[in-house]
Design an enzyme around this catalytic site. Structure first.
Site, PDB file in Angstrom:
ATOM      1  N   SER A  89      16.208  10.610  -3.361  1.00 31.82           N
ATOM      2  CA  SER A  89      15.542   9.351  -3.712  1.00 31.82           C
ATOM      3  C   SER A  89      15.863   8.234  -2.730  1.00 31.82           C
ATOM      4  O   SER A  89      15.365   7.115  -2.888  1.00 31.82           O
ATOM      5  CB  SER A  89      15.965   8.926  -5.115  1.00 31.82           C
ATOM      6  N   THR A 201      16.532   5.730  -6.503  1.00 31.03           N
ATOM      7  CA  THR A 201      16.823   4.544  -5.702  1.00 31.03           C
ATOM      8  C   THR A 201      18.279   4.257  -5.960  1.00 31.03           C
ATOM      9  O   THR A 201      18.810   4.671  -6.983  1.00 31.03           O
ATOM     10  CB  THR A 201      16.002   3.330  -6.224  1.00 31.03           C
ATOM     11  N   THR A 219      15.928   2.702  -0.955  1.00 28.99           N
ATOM     12  CA  THR A 219      15.153   3.770  -1.601  1.00 28.99           C
ATOM     13  C   THR A 219      14.206   4.458  -0.622  1.00 28.99           C
ATOM     14  O   THR A 219      13.839   3.869   0.402  1.00 28.99           O
ATOM     15  CB  THR A 219      14.302   3.173  -2.747  1.00 28.99           C
ATOM     16  N   ARG A 229       2.546   2.266   1.174  1.00 30.34           N
ATOM     17  CA  ARG A 229       2.921   1.652  -0.114  1.00 30.34           C
ATOM     18  C   ARG A 229       4.351   1.099  -0.015  1.00 30.34           C
ATOM     19  O   ARG A 229       5.261   1.753   0.478  1.00 30.34           O
ATOM     20  CB  ARG A 229       2.842   2.694  -1.225  1.00 30.34           C
ATOM     21  N   VAL A 230       4.510  -0.126  -0.490  1.00 31.48           N
ATOM     22  CA  VAL A 230       5.840  -0.736  -0.550  1.00 31.48           C
ATOM     23  C   VAL A 230       6.165  -0.971  -2.013  1.00 31.48           C
ATOM     24  O   VAL A 230       5.336  -1.502  -2.754  1.00 31.48           O
ATOM     25  CB  VAL A 230       5.853  -2.062   0.246  1.00 31.48           C
ATOM     26  N   ASP A 232       9.268  -2.123  -5.086  1.00 34.38           N
ATOM     27  CA  ASP A 232      10.008  -3.344  -5.421  1.00 34.38           C
ATOM     28  C   ASP A 232      11.299  -3.492  -4.617  1.00 34.38           C
ATOM     29  O   ASP A 232      11.786  -4.611  -4.422  1.00 34.38           O
ATOM     30  CB  ASP A 232      10.357  -3.358  -6.915  1.00 34.38           C
ATOM     31  N   THR A 252      15.895  -0.008 -10.610  1.00 30.97           N
ATOM     32  CA  THR A 252      15.347   1.267 -10.155  1.00 30.97           C
ATOM     33  C   THR A 252      14.248   1.659 -11.146  1.00 30.97           C
ATOM     34  O   THR A 252      14.236   1.190 -12.281  1.00 30.97           O
ATOM     35  CB  THR A 252      16.420   2.386 -10.133  1.00 30.97           C
ATOM     36  N   GLY A 253      13.359   2.523 -10.693  1.00 39.15           N
ATOM     37  CA  GLY A 253      12.252   2.933 -11.553  1.00 39.15           C
ATOM     38  C   GLY A 253      10.936   2.424 -11.001  1.00 39.15           C
ATOM     39  O   GLY A 253      10.850   2.062  -9.814  1.00 39.15           O
TER      40      GLY A 253
HETATM   41  N1  ASP Z   1      11.844   1.396  -7.497  1.00 40.83           N
HETATM   42  C1  ASP Z   1      11.460   2.375  -6.528  1.00 40.83           C
HETATM   43  C2  ASP Z   1      10.091   2.063  -6.033  1.00 40.83           C
HETATM   44  O1  ASP Z   1       9.231   1.743  -6.834  1.00 40.83           O
HETATM   45  C3  ASP Z   1      11.447   3.782  -7.006  1.00 40.83           C
HETATM   46  C4  ASP Z   1      12.528   4.211  -7.931  1.00 40.83           C
HETATM   47  O2  ASP Z   1      13.476   3.502  -8.166  1.00 40.83           O
HETATM   48  O3  ASP Z   1      12.421   5.308  -8.462  1.00 40.83           O
HETATM   49  O4  ASP Z   1       9.860   2.226  -4.861  1.00 40.83           O
END
Ligand code: ASP
Length: 354
Positions: A89, A201, A219, A229-230, A232, A252-253
């Site tokens: 990740s 992340t 991440t 794509r960017v 958060d 994260t997420g």
């Molecule tokens: N937050 C990260 C993103 O959207 C991905 C993740 O944390 O799983 O790029």
């Protein structure tokens, strides 16, 4: 922390003899400052990170004990995951975009200098957190992206390398073969169900005994994303945020859902108003739900994605919250409490997915 270590910042009235019933205009006692609950440093080192950050917070603890700066320590901590090919990740070995190219995002903030740095869509460099810190240290800018970010890194001697490990490439090939039935790729056996889009992340937020605060998030972003794509993570105020007077928070997420509420900033603002870190994280998740479009809500109005927040205040208190528990109980987050590095259960907004 005891409740009495939170004291209201003093305000003074601007006028005397204001008519009864009039709204009394108030001005901060010292210069221009955000109205805040004042959080005093507790005189201990502490760190909080996502669940994959146990080694990171352990490293941060060691480095802070040696007097290393909070951001230097945070970056050294998350670098462990960036360089670990088994963490798919983050950094080296991260899952690629839909064309099989690893594109990395990272950002950081340094409380004492009130500076920020970030990179997005960076290819070929294993440690985007360090490149983000270089943007913070050596430029007048905050965010560099794509080819420009790579050239910037190369100018400082970072090596360009292939970030796709065999493990990540195989996962991408399985995803490409199975993502649809109407294309020309024949489906293959896939026990890991790569179509479910693994996420991950690392976010790490650090406070030292003097009350200095820093944060970093790094991440490889959403697996199989559209090239360019960017998420958060490199957005200051979303993926992470530090306020030197209050603390730091990160996430994260599903990044798109965090960006819409500026979740790192919002969580810190909730702490500024006096909330404990865990409560601040939960409150931000409530805002996320309120801002979620219909197509991403189930029939009970619950999000169909995952999102987590992590927060620490200047006092060294920390906490984390997630939308849902996992299959085996609450998700975990990592923290260093001044003595030991350990995993803890996240608070959850909902007791279960629908
Ligand atoms: N937050 C990260 C993103 O959207 C991905 C993740 O944390 O799983 O790029």
């Amino acid at each position: 922390m005891s409740a009495d270590s939170l004291t209201r910042r003093e305000f003074v009235g601007t006028a005397t003899g204001v008519a009864a019933g009039a709204v009394l205009a108030v001005t901060p006692a010292r210069g221009i400052e955000a109205p805040a609950v004042h959080i005093r440093p507790a005189g201990r080192n502490a760190a909080v990170a996502s669940g994959n950050g146990l080694r990171a917070v352990g490293k941060v603890g060691e480095l802070l004990a040696q007097g290393v700066d909070t951001l230097d320590a945070a970056v050294e901590g998350v670098k462990i995951q960036e360089l670990d090919p088994e963490d798919t990740s983050v950094g080296y070995g991260g899952l690629p975009n839909e064309e099989g190219v690893v594109q990395l995002d990272a950002s950081c903030m340094h409380g004492p200098s009130r500076r920020a740095g970030a990179v997005a869509c960076l290819e070929g460099i294993k440690t985007p957190s360090v490149v983000a810190q270089y943007v913070l240290l050596y430029t007048n800018h905050i965010l560099l992206v794509g080819e420009g970010a790579k050239r910037f890194a190369l100018s400082y001697g970072f090596k360009e390398e292939d970030l796709l490990t065999e493990k990540s490439r195989q996962a991408w090939l399985r995803w490409r073969a199975n993502r649809g039935t109407a294309d020309d790729w024949l489906p293959v056996a896939d026990t890991e169900q790569m179509v479910a889009r693994p996420t991950g992340t690392i976010n790490c937020n650090v406070v030292n005994a003097k009350g200095e605060v820093s944060s970093v998030t790094t991440t490889s972003g959403l697996a199989w994303k559209i090239p360019g794509r960017v998420g958060d993570s490199p957005i200051i105020g979303a993926g992470q945020y530090t306020d030197p007077d209050v603390g730091a928070a990160g996430s994260t997420g599903r990044g798109e859902s965090n960006i819409k509420v500026c979740g790192g900033f919002l969580t810190v603002e909730f702490m500024r108003r006096g909330m404990k870190p865990t409560d601040a994280c939960l409150e931000t998740l409530k805002r996320v739900v309120a801002m979620t479009e219909q197509r991403l809500l189930d029939e009970r109005g619950r999000p169909t994605f995952s999102l987590n927040f992590y927060a620490i205040n200047k006092n060294g208190e920390f906490g984390s919250a997630s939308l849902f528990p996992g299959r085996d109980g609450p998700p975990t987050y990592a923290a260093f409490d001044g003595q030991t590095a350990a995993l803890h259960d996240c608070a959850v907004l909902y007791d279960r997915r629908a």
